[in-house]
Design a protein around this motif. Structure first.
Motif, PDB file in Angstrom:
ATOM      1  N   GLN A  64     109.843  64.548 -12.891  1.00 31.97           N
ATOM      2  CA  GLN A  64     110.966  65.019 -12.086  1.00 31.97           C
ATOM      3  C   GLN A  64     111.241  63.921 -10.922  1.00 31.97           C
ATOM      4  OE1 GLN A  64     113.085  67.457 -12.315  1.00 31.97           O
ATOM      5  NE2 GLN A  64     112.231  68.059 -14.334  1.00 31.97           N
ATOM      6  N   ALA A  65     110.052  63.667 -10.463  1.00 34.01           N
ATOM      7  CA  ALA A  65     110.170  62.381  -8.976  1.00 34.01           C
ATOM      8  C   ALA A  65     110.645  61.167  -9.597  1.00 34.01           C
ATOM      9  CB  ALA A  65     108.823  62.412  -8.693  1.00 34.01           C
ATOM     10  N   ASP A  66     110.838  60.858 -10.882  1.00 35.82           N
ATOM     11  CA  ASP A  66     111.263  59.501 -11.214  1.00 35.82           C
ATOM     12  C   ASP A  66     112.662  59.602 -11.619  1.00 35.82           C
ATOM     13  OD1 ASP A  66     108.613  58.642 -11.039  1.00 35.82           O
ATOM     14  OD2 ASP A  66     108.084  59.608 -12.978  1.00 35.82           O
ATOM     15  N   ARG A  67     113.435  60.637 -11.414  1.00 37.59           N
ATOM     16  CA  ARG A  67     114.543  60.890 -12.126  1.00 37.59           C
ATOM     17  C   ARG A  67     115.679  59.904 -11.574  1.00 37.59           C
ATOM     18  NH1 ARG A  67     119.248  65.133 -10.375  1.00 37.59           N
ATOM     19  NH2 ARG A  67     120.317  65.035 -12.696  1.00 37.59           N
ATOM     20  N   ALA A  68     115.654  59.805 -10.170  1.00 40.67           N
ATOM     21  CA  ALA A  68     116.396  58.708  -9.484  1.00 40.67           C
ATOM     22  C   ALA A  68     116.258  57.236 -10.113  1.00 40.67           C
ATOM     23  CB  ALA A  68     116.353  58.743  -7.973  1.00 40.67           C
ATOM     24  N   ALA A  69     115.102  56.748 -10.057  1.00 45.51           N
ATOM     25  CA  ALA A  69     114.792  55.313 -10.555  1.00 45.51           C
ATOM     26  C   ALA A  69     115.121  55.270 -11.928  1.00 45.51           C
ATOM     27  CB  ALA A  69     113.307  55.218 -10.327  1.00 45.51           C
ATOM     28  N   PHE A  70     115.014  56.352 -12.767  1.00 38.79           N
ATOM     29  CA  PHE A  70     115.223  56.016 -14.240  1.00 38.79           C
ATOM     30  C   PHE A  70     116.950  56.068 -14.173  1.00 38.79           C
ATOM     31  CE2 PHE A  70     115.610  57.837 -18.628  1.00 38.79           C
ATOM     32  CZ  PHE A  70     115.307  56.570 -19.130  1.00 38.79           C
ATOM     33  N   ALA A  71     117.664  56.905 -13.350  1.00 36.88           N
ATOM     34  CA  ALA A  71     118.986  57.115 -13.664  1.00 36.88           C
ATOM     35  C   ALA A  71     119.622  55.681 -13.103  1.00 36.88           C
ATOM     36  CB  ALA A  71     119.368  58.181 -12.796  1.00 36.88           C
ATOM     37  N   ALA A  72     118.755  55.009 -12.315  1.00 38.21           N
ATOM     38  CA  ALA A  72     119.407  53.714 -11.665  1.00 38.21           C
ATOM     39  C   ALA A  72     119.212  52.728 -12.881  1.00 38.21           C
ATOM     40  CB  ALA A  72     118.689  53.400 -10.456  1.00 38.21           C
ATOM     41  N   TYR A  73     118.133  52.886 -13.487  1.00 36.29           N
ATOM     42  CA  TYR A  73     118.098  51.871 -14.667  1.00 36.29           C
ATOM     43  C   TYR A  73     119.150  52.202 -15.610  1.00 36.29           C
ATOM     44  CZ  TYR A  73     117.002  50.525 -19.041  1.00 36.29           C
ATOM     45  OH  TYR A  73     116.944  50.017 -20.689  1.00 36.29           O
ATOM     46  N   CYS A  74     119.305  53.373 -15.879  1.00 37.73           N
ATOM     47  CA  CYS A  74     120.429  53.824 -17.028  1.00 37.73           C
ATOM     48  C   CYS A  74     121.885  53.261 -16.476  1.00 37.73           C
ATOM     49  CB  CYS A  74     120.243  55.260 -17.272  1.00 37.73           C
ATOM     50  SG  CYS A  74     118.798  55.686 -18.254  1.00 37.73           S
ATOM     51  N   GLN A  75     121.947  53.533 -15.218  1.00 35.81           N
ATOM     52  CA  GLN A  75     123.408  53.032 -14.629  1.00 35.81           C
ATOM     53  C   GLN A  75     123.823  51.531 -14.896  1.00 35.81           C
ATOM     54  OE1 GLN A  75     125.979  55.033 -14.792  1.00 35.81           O
ATOM     55  NE2 GLN A  75     127.137  55.145 -12.837  1.00 35.81           N
ATOM     56  N   ALA A  76     122.584  51.067 -14.383  1.00 38.98           N
ATOM     57  CA  ALA A  76     122.606  49.444 -14.469  1.00 38.98           C
ATOM     58  C   ALA A  76     122.751  48.899 -15.983  1.00 38.98           C
ATOM     59  CB  ALA A  76     121.633  48.732 -14.046  1.00 38.98           C
ATOM     60  N   TYR A  77     122.236  49.694 -16.935  1.00 40.98           N
ATOM     61  CA  TYR A  77     122.373  49.179 -18.240  1.00 40.98           C
ATOM     62  C   TYR A  77     123.591  49.668 -18.843  1.00 40.98           C
ATOM     63  CZ  TYR A  77     122.111  49.966 -23.352  1.00 40.98           C
ATOM     64  OH  TYR A  77     122.433  49.724 -24.726  1.00 40.98           O
ATOM     65  N   GLY A  78     124.447  50.915 -18.310  1.00 38.82           N
ATOM     66  CA  GLY A  78     125.855  51.145 -18.513  1.00 38.82           C
ATOM     67  C   GLY A  78     126.769  49.936 -18.162  1.00 38.82           C
ATOM     68  N   ARG A  79     126.549  49.665 -16.840  1.00 35.98           N
ATOM     69  CA  ARG A  79     127.282  48.655 -16.291  1.00 35.98           C
ATOM     70  C   ARG A  79     127.053  47.225 -16.911  1.00 35.98           C
ATOM     71  NH1 ARG A  79     126.054  50.697 -10.288  1.00 35.98           N
ATOM     72  NH2 ARG A  79     127.626  52.196 -10.211  1.00 35.98           N
ATOM     73  N   TRP A  80     125.903  46.806 -17.554  1.00 37.41           N
ATOM     74  CA  TRP A  80     125.665  45.702 -18.128  1.00 37.41           C
ATOM     75  C   TRP A  80     126.480  45.591 -19.409  1.00 37.41           C
ATOM     76  CZ3 TRP A  80     122.401  45.154 -22.399  1.00 37.41           C
ATOM     77  CH2 TRP A  80     121.954  43.661 -22.852  1.00 37.41           C
ATOM     78  N   VAL A  81     126.217  46.783 -20.225  1.00 36.71           N
ATOM     79  CA  VAL A  81     126.945  46.754 -21.530  1.00 36.71           C
ATOM     80  C   VAL A  81     128.395  46.530 -21.080  1.00 36.71           C
ATOM     81  CG1 VAL A  81     127.549  48.665 -23.333  1.00 36.71           C
ATOM     82  CG2 VAL A  81     125.216  48.395 -22.518  1.00 36.71           C
ATOM     83  N   GLU A  82     129.113  47.482 -20.253  1.00 34.92           N
ATOM     84  CA  GLU A  82     130.489  47.140 -19.742  1.00 34.92           C
ATOM     85  C   GLU A  82     130.932  45.976 -19.590  1.00 34.92           C
ATOM     86  OE1 GLU A  82     133.838  48.964 -16.812  1.00 34.92           O
ATOM     87  OE2 GLU A  82     131.856  49.575 -16.707  1.00 34.92           O
ATOM     88  N   ALA A  83     130.146  45.264 -18.635  1.00 38.67           N
ATOM     89  CA  ALA A  83     130.313  43.759 -18.341  1.00 38.67           C
ATOM     90  C   ALA A  83     130.295  42.928 -19.668  1.00 38.67           C
ATOM     91  CB  ALA A  83     129.470  43.305 -17.296  1.00 38.67           C
ATOM     92  N   GLU A  84     129.303  43.002 -20.625  1.00 38.40           N
ATOM     93  CA  GLU A  84     129.310  42.273 -21.571  1.00 38.40           C
ATOM     94  C   GLU A  84     130.111  42.468 -22.594  1.00 38.40           C
ATOM     95  OE1 GLU A  84     127.099  39.835 -22.625  1.00 38.40           O
ATOM     96  OE2 GLU A  84     125.867  40.045 -20.664  1.00 38.40           O
ATOM     97  N   ARG A  85     131.169  43.662 -22.798  1.00 40.00           N
ATOM     98  CA  ARG A  85     132.036  43.901 -23.534  1.00 40.00           C
ATOM     99  C   ARG A  85     133.308  43.238 -23.036  1.00 40.00           C
ATOM    100  NH1 ARG A  85     130.828  50.282 -24.196  1.00 40.00           N
ATOM    101  NH2 ARG A  85     129.282  50.225 -26.332  1.00 40.00           N
ATOM    102  N   LYS A  86     133.640  43.329 -21.640  1.00 40.28           N
ATOM    103  CA  LYS A  86     134.596  42.292 -20.868  1.00 40.28           C
ATOM    104  C   LYS A  86     134.486  41.114 -21.123  1.00 40.28           C
ATOM    105  CE  LYS A  86     136.607  46.075 -18.991  1.00 40.28           C
ATOM    106  NZ  LYS A  86     137.990  46.475 -19.458  1.00 40.28           N
ATOM    107  N   LEU A  87     133.468  40.542 -21.032  1.00 38.99           N
ATOM    108  CA  LEU A  87     132.926  39.085 -21.273  1.00 38.99           C
ATOM    109  C   LEU A  87     133.140  38.738 -22.775  1.00 38.99           C
ATOM    110  CD1 LEU A  87     129.681  37.987 -19.587  1.00 38.99           C
ATOM    111  CD2 LEU A  87     131.998  36.932 -19.223  1.00 38.99           C
TER     112      LEU A  87
END
Length: 162
Positions: A64-87
């Motif tokens: 439970q205490a790691d939720r924010a850190a893992f969410a930040a990783y997942c959001q960075a992953y989502g943004r990376w995928v979106e940027a790679e698609r645009k590239l």
């Protein structure tokens, strides 16, 4: 605070306490239950959460205490995928209206998100080198995840041979 950041007790135990220093018994222990996926994550980030959360929780690396850190990783992953698609849709090098050549802004976004992902992956144990420093005992009994392609339970899992 000066010096190196202290290693959490859970990681010391997973690493096998390589420094052989006394283990603190008073460190807070977050609830072991699996955290829920935050609603604000992008669809790609939610898919990454769904892909990894149960496995990480099963081996004690996501609480439970790691939720924010893992969410930040997942959001960075989502943004990376979106940027790679645009590239993939646009050229990597662009020409400005003034005639100058510059890199696509999507390249900078992709690189920054990949850098953030790498930092979180090292903290969470999502890289081969981070995992090589861990020693995890797989639980006996119920499997931490199901094998939908094996409804009869005929496929043996690694922890069933211990």
């Amino acid at each position: 605070m000066r010096g190196r950041k202290p290693t959490p007790t859970s990681l010391k135990l997973l690493h096998g306490n390589p420094g052989h220093r006394p283990i603190r018994g008073d460190e807070p222990k977050p609830p072991a239950s699996q955290p829920s996926c935050p609603a604000h994550l992008s669809p790609t980030a939610k898919a990454e959460w769904k892909r990894l959360a149960q496995s990480l929780n099963a081996i004690g690396l996501l609480t439970q205490a790691d939720r924010a850190a893992f969410a930040a990783y997942c959001q960075a992953y989502g943004r990376w995928v979106e940027a790679e698609r645009k590239l993939a849709e646009t050229p990597v090098i662009l020409k400005t209206p003034a005639g100058y050549v510059q890199a696509s802004p999507w390249l900078a976004i992709a690189n920054k998100q990949l850098e953030l992902m790498a930092k979180f992956m090292a903290e969470i144990g999502l890289t081969p080198s981070a995992r090589s420093r861990l020693s995890v005992q797989m639980p006996r009994g119920p499997k931490p995840w199901d094998y939908p392609h094996d409804p009869e339970g005929l496929i043996a899992t690694p922890w069933e041979f211990d």
